[in-house]
Motif scaffolding. Structure first.
Motif, mmCIF file in Angstrom:
data_model
loop_
_atom_site.group_PDB
_atom_site.id
_atom_site.type_symbol
_atom_site.label_atom_id
_atom_site.label_comp_id
_atom_site.label_asym_id
_atom_site.label_seq_id
_atom_site.Cartn_x
_atom_site.Cartn_y
_atom_site.Cartn_z
ATOM 1 N N GLN A 87 0.828 -1.205 0.000
ATOM 2 C CA GLN A 87 0.000 0.000 0.000
ATOM 3 C C GLN A 87 0.865 1.258 0.000
ATOM 4 O OE1 GLN A 87 -3.457 0.443 0.319
ATOM 5 N NE2 GLN A 87 -3.560 2.579 0.981
ATOM 6 N N ARG A 88 1.897 1.282 0.825
ATOM 7 C CA ARG A 88 2.758 2.463 0.917
ATOM 8 C C ARG A 88 3.476 2.726 -0.405
ATOM 9 N NH1 ARG A 88 3.379 4.262 6.158
ATOM 10 N NH2 ARG A 88 2.650 2.814 7.763
ATOM 11 N N HIS A 89 3.865 1.656 -1.075
ATOM 12 C CA HIS A 89 4.592 1.818 -2.335
ATOM 13 C C HIS A 89 3.686 2.349 -3.442
ATOM 14 C CE1 HIS A 89 7.523 1.071 -5.504
ATOM 15 N NE2 HIS A 89 6.577 0.440 -6.176
ATOM 16 N N HIS A 90 2.455 1.864 -3.501
ATOM 17 C CA HIS A 90 1.586 2.185 -4.630
ATOM 18 C C HIS A 90 0.727 3.431 -4.424
ATOM 19 C CE1 HIS A 90 2.666 -1.905 -5.877
ATOM 20 N NE2 HIS A 90 2.279 -1.542 -7.074
ATOM 21 N N ARG A 91 0.654 3.935 -3.214
ATOM 22 C CA ARG A 91 -0.204 5.096 -2.990
ATOM 23 C C ARG A 91 0.453 6.392 -3.446
ATOM 24 N NH1 ARG A 91 -1.025 6.021 3.359
ATOM 25 N NH2 ARG A 91 -2.383 7.632 2.512
ATOM 26 N N VAL A 92 1.773 6.377 -3.601
ATOM 27 C CA VAL A 92 2.491 7.595 -3.971
ATOM 28 C C VAL A 92 2.499 7.746 -5.491
ATOM 29 C CG1 VAL A 92 4.701 8.809 -3.884
ATOM 30 C CG2 VAL A 92 3.943 7.441 -1.924
ATOM 31 N N ILE A 93 2.073 8.912 -5.970
ATOM 32 C CA ILE A 93 2.156 9.204 -7.399
ATOM 33 C C ILE A 93 3.535 9.791 -7.665
ATOM 34 C CG2 ILE A 93 1.198 10.542 -9.308
ATOM 35 C CD1 ILE A 93 -1.476 10.510 -7.928
ATOM 36 N N ALA A 97 11.268 10.449 -14.253
ATOM 37 C CA ALA A 97 12.656 10.580 -13.799
ATOM 38 C C ALA A 97 13.492 11.482 -14.695
ATOM 39 C CB ALA A 97 13.299 9.196 -13.717
ATOM 40 N N VAL A 98 12.960 11.912 -15.826
ATOM 41 C CA VAL A 98 13.703 12.823 -16.696
ATOM 42 C C VAL A 98 13.719 14.205 -16.050
ATOM 43 C CG1 VAL A 98 13.772 13.952 -18.952
ATOM 44 C CG2 VAL A 98 13.163 11.527 -18.780
ATOM 45 N N THR A 99 14.891 14.751 -15.838
ATOM 46 C CA THR A 99 15.027 16.041 -15.174
ATOM 47 C C THR A 99 14.251 17.120 -15.920
ATOM 48 O OG1 THR A 99 17.223 15.429 -14.378
ATOM 49 C CG2 THR A 99 16.678 17.774 -14.380
ATOM 50 N N GLY A 100 13.432 17.853 -15.174
ATOM 51 C CA GLY A 100 12.654 18.936 -15.763
ATOM 52 C C GLY A 100 11.255 18.543 -16.181
ATOM 53 N N CYS A 101 10.959 17.251 -16.192
ATOM 54 C CA CYS A 101 9.633 16.780 -16.607
ATOM 55 C C CYS A 101 8.744 16.625 -15.380
ATOM 56 C CB CYS A 101 9.738 15.450 -17.346
ATOM 57 S SG CYS A 101 8.132 14.802 -17.891
ATOM 58 N N ARG A 102 7.538 17.182 -15.450
ATOM 59 C CA ARG A 102 6.595 17.078 -14.335
ATOM 60 C C ARG A 102 5.344 16.291 -14.724
ATOM 61 N NH1 ARG A 102 3.952 20.822 -12.082
ATOM 62 N NH2 ARG A 102 4.370 22.652 -13.361
ATOM 63 N N ARG A 103 5.523 15.323 -15.604
ATOM 64 C CA ARG A 103 4.424 14.394 -15.857
ATOM 65 C C ARG A 103 4.588 13.191 -14.932
ATOM 66 N NH1 ARG A 103 5.507 16.414 -20.957
ATOM 67 N NH2 ARG A 103 7.135 14.861 -21.291
ATOM 68 N N SER A 104 3.462 12.596 -14.548
ATOM 69 C CA SER A 104 3.538 11.426 -13.674
ATOM 70 C C SER A 104 3.880 10.190 -14.492
ATOM 71 C CB SER A 104 2.214 11.223 -12.929
ATOM 72 O OG SER A 104 1.140 11.091 -13.837
ATOM 73 N N MET A 105 4.381 9.180 -13.821
ATOM 74 C CA MET A 105 4.773 7.948 -14.505
ATOM 75 C C MET A 105 3.565 7.318 -15.174
ATOM 76 S SD MET A 105 7.588 6.196 -12.001
ATOM 77 C CE MET A 105 6.333 5.564 -10.923
ATOM 78 N N ASN A 106 3.831 6.528 -16.211
ATOM 79 C CA ASN A 106 2.720 5.995 -16.997
ATOM 80 C C ASN A 106 2.072 4.769 -16.380
ATOM 81 O OD1 ASN A 106 4.446 3.887 -17.539
ATOM 82 N ND2 ASN A 106 4.540 4.201 -19.747
ATOM 83 N N GLY A 107 2.593 4.268 -15.280
ATOM 84 C CA GLY A 107 1.965 3.144 -14.595
ATOM 85 C C GLY A 107 2.399 1.792 -15.111
ATOM 86 N N CYS A 108 3.055 1.753 -16.262
ATOM 87 C CA CYS A 108 3.528 0.476 -16.819
ATOM 88 C C CYS A 108 5.046 0.407 -16.741
ATOM 89 C CB CYS A 108 3.054 0.327 -18.262
ATOM 90 S SG CYS A 108 1.261 0.267 -18.432
ATOM 91 N N LEU A 109 5.694 1.333 -17.424
ATOM 92 C CA LEU A 109 7.155 1.358 -17.368
ATOM 93 C C LEU A 109 7.578 2.201 -16.175
ATOM 94 C CD1 LEU A 109 9.656 0.406 -19.002
ATOM 95 C CD2 LEU A 109 9.733 2.707 -19.948
#
Length: 242
Positions: A87-93, A97-109
């Protein structure tokens, strides 16, 4: 001789119920206050879960009770800490990891957003750490758009989307209603409320609905009997079937 005053008939039961049932009990759905000991008996036993419990025997919310059942009902005391870690691992959005990018991870990769995942794959899917060492964020011609939810720090996937990737997935998995941007925040707020047990009054006649709502109001006011939303929901199913 004076004419006796005409006595007006008393208001009918429906009208009386409409007078006495308070607004917080009269909607299509009833969300009990979290601090109510009439409708709730505490929070889920999983330490990182903030939902109110539904199954008092196991002290679990609905979602975690279902996860425990789906896992094959493993030994409970051993399952709780492992589920808490999950739960602790998956609750955080997490963000890209690309510097300067503020999009959230795609959930797959892991670690990168959808757009950078496409760029990484176009580069031949090299070792991700090596690729990240040289990857540079470049703003698209149309710029970036913030997620419409006020407390979300992430960008959307493009100018045509009002939600970041993770909130988009949650919207998609919960019926994907077509709503204008200014109504999405309220929709997500209701979705948060539905994480706790609640009661729906759909498909009930007007008077029956008010009678049930009056009963819940009385239980709340008197405050001496636990009334689990799950039990009320089951009773309403019987009423609908009768």
């Amino acid at each position: 001789m004076s004419t006796p005053e005409r006595v007006q008939p008393a208001a009918g039961q429906l009208e009386r119920l409409m007078e006495v049932v308070r607004p917080e009990f009269r909607g299509e759905e009833f969300y009990p206050p979290r601090d109510s000991r009439v409708f709730f008996q505490g929070e889920c036993r999983i330490p990182s879960c903030e939902r109110m419990l539904s199954y008092s025997v196991k002290q679990l919310c609905t979602a975690h009770y279902q996860r425990w059942v789906q896992a094959g009902r493993p030994e409970f005391e051993a399952w709780v800490p492992s589920e808490d870690a999950y739960q602790r691992h998956h609750r955080v959005i997490r963000g890209c990891a690309v510097t300067g990018c503020r999009r959230s991870m795609n959930g797959c990769l892991p670690r990168i957003c959808t757009r950078h995942s496409e760029l990484w794959q176009a580069a031949g899917a090299p070792d991700l750490d090596e690729w990240l060492a040289t990857a540079r964020y470049e703003a698209p011609p149309h710029g970036e758009r913030d997620c419409v939810l006020p407390d979300c720090p992430w960008w959307t996937t493009g100018p045509g989307s009002a939600l970041c990737r993770r909130h988009y997935i949650r919207w998609r998995n919960n019926g994907h209603p077509e709503l204008p941007d200014d109504q999405l925040t309220e929709w997500f707020e209701r979705l948060e409320l539905r994480r706790d047990p609640y009661i729906r009054f759909h498909d009930l006649g007007r008077q029956v609905r008010l009678e049930v709502q009056f009963g819940l109001q009385r239980r709340a006011d008197i405050g001496d009997r636990h009334t689990a939303p799950r039990t009320v929901t089951r009773a309403l199913s019987w009423i609908r079937e009768s």
